[in-house]
Design an enzyme around this catalytic site. Structure first.
Site, short mmCIF file in Angstrom:
data_model
loop_
_atom_site.label_atom_id
_atom_site.label_comp_id
_atom_site.label_asym_id
_atom_site.label_seq_id
_atom_site.Cartn_x
_atom_site.Cartn_y
_atom_site.Cartn_z
N PRO A 2 13.05 -3.69 72.26
CA PRO A 2 13.63 -4.15 70.61
C PRO A 2 14.63 -3.64 70.85
O PRO A 2 15.07 -3.17 70.07
CB PRO A 2 12.35 -4.47 69.96
CG PRO A 2 11.35 -3.86 70.22
CD PRO A 2 11.72 -2.92 71.69
N GLU A 3 15.67 -5.40 70.78
CA GLU A 3 16.96 -4.86 69.73
C GLU A 3 17.61 -5.82 69.06
O GLU A 3 16.20 -6.86 68.90
CB GLU A 3 18.07 -4.64 71.71
CG GLU A 3 17.57 -3.58 72.06
CD GLU A 3 19.11 -3.41 72.90
OE1 GLU A 3 20.25 -3.03 72.38
OE2 GLU A 3 19.16 -2.24 73.87
N LYS A 51 17.35 -4.37 63.37
CA LYS A 51 16.16 -4.29 64.13
C LYS A 51 15.02 -4.80 62.64
O LYS A 51 13.92 -4.19 63.37
CB LYS A 51 16.43 -3.48 64.76
CG LYS A 51 17.27 -3.19 66.08
CD LYS A 51 17.25 -1.35 66.73
CE LYS A 51 18.50 -1.94 67.60
NZ LYS A 51 18.48 -0.25 68.17
N ARG A 250 18.64 9.29 75.55
CA ARG A 250 18.49 7.84 75.92
C ARG A 250 19.09 7.84 76.79
O ARG A 250 20.11 7.79 77.22
CB ARG A 250 18.86 6.70 74.75
CG ARG A 250 17.54 6.86 73.32
CD ARG A 250 17.81 5.79 72.79
NE ARG A 250 18.08 5.52 71.70
CZ ARG A 250 17.51 4.62 70.70
NH1 ARG A 250 17.99 3.30 71.43
NH2 ARG A 250 16.54 4.76 69.63
#
Length: 280
Positions: A2-3, A51, A250
């Site tokens: 999800p972005e 977001k 990340r």
């Protein structure tokens, strides 16, 4: 993953399904709000802020949710089997006579007064897909810490809201610099392109079921998830290394030939799929 574009799509689906409808079911499966009764109230609108998702409900209430890494809102017609995951992963159920929205694996779910929304989204920078998008302010925010690595600055939602790990890697590739290059060392004229390119990419993808950053047939993304496959431009193996964003490390992808700037020692990584589908 999800972005900003994924969340924008989720907000649109929820708005189309729920807005104007009266809730006949409103279950919030988190201890703090387990006794909250939303039945009988109309859903006014659902909007995305970076977001974050804001579901505004009659009576001055807002249900704030965040998808995190793997959260999702699914919408079902009456009688349709729910298929978003096991029941114990459901965090919210909002149902009208025509549609039911089910929130799975939501790491953030809170009910607050609509007047207090700034408490949860007021810290965000300009929203890349919002009506008040301000590229000049986004650029000023990015430049406020010139020693910070570009990749980290892009992920900081206080600078600009909507970029996640996929777009971070793709933006840096398209700009021709590594995610570890300090913002203050961007070549002349390139810094101004950062927010404009980010906006263009998210705008282009907000209506697509599969995120694309390339014009290439059969390849949706330039570098993200593609180590150690060859770069589409120069044929060099795409590299991957971890980069922190202030909360976690990340995986970050780059081409050592097409992108200039510092980079850490790469790590081994399994090739991923050719694209990044959004199924929220």
């Amino acid at each position: 993953m999800p972005e900003g574009d994924t969340v924008w799509q989720a907000a649109r689906r929820l708005h189309e399904a729920l807005a104007g409808g009266e809730l006949i079911r409103g279950d919030l499966r988190v201890p703090r709000y387990a006794t909250a009764d939303l039945t009988g109230r109309r859903v006014l609108d659902v909007t995305a802020r970076g977001k974050h998702l804001l579901t505004r409900i009659e009576g001055g209430l807002t249900l704030h949710s965040h998808l995190g890494m793997d959260g999702a809102w699914k919408v079902y017609a009456p009688g349709r089997r729910w298929s978003g995951g096991p029941a114990h992963r459901i965090r919210a159920i909002l149902g009208t006579p025509d549609r039911t929205a089910v929130g799975y694996r939501l790491p953030v779910l809170e009910l607050l007064r609509t007047a207090d929304e700034d408490r949860v989204v007021g810290h965000l920078g300009p929203d890349l897909l919002g009506p008040g998008w301000d590229p000049a302010q986004a650029l000023a925010n990015l430049r406020a810490d010139p020693s910070r690595a570009l990749g980290e600055a892009l992920l900081d939602q206080r600078n600009l809201a909507g970029v996640g790990n996929v777009y971070k890697s793709e933006l840096c590739f398209l700009l021709g610099v590594t995610p570890w290059l300090p913002v203050g060392e961007l070549p002349a004229g390139l810094a101004e392109r950062v927010p404009l390119l980010a906006h263009r990419l998210l705008e282009a993808n907000r209506d697509r079921p599969v995120r694309r950053t390339t014009p290439l047939r059969g390849q949706d993304l330039f570098v993200y998830g593609r180590a150690p496959r060859p770069c589409a431009r120069c044929g060099t193996s795409v590299r991957v290394a971890d980069q922190g964003d202030g909360s976690r490390e990340r995986p970050t992808y780059w081409c050592p030939v097409c992108q200039r700037g510092p980079a850490p020692r790469p790590r081994a990584d399994r090739p991923r799929g050719p694209g990044t589908a959004r199924g929220t």
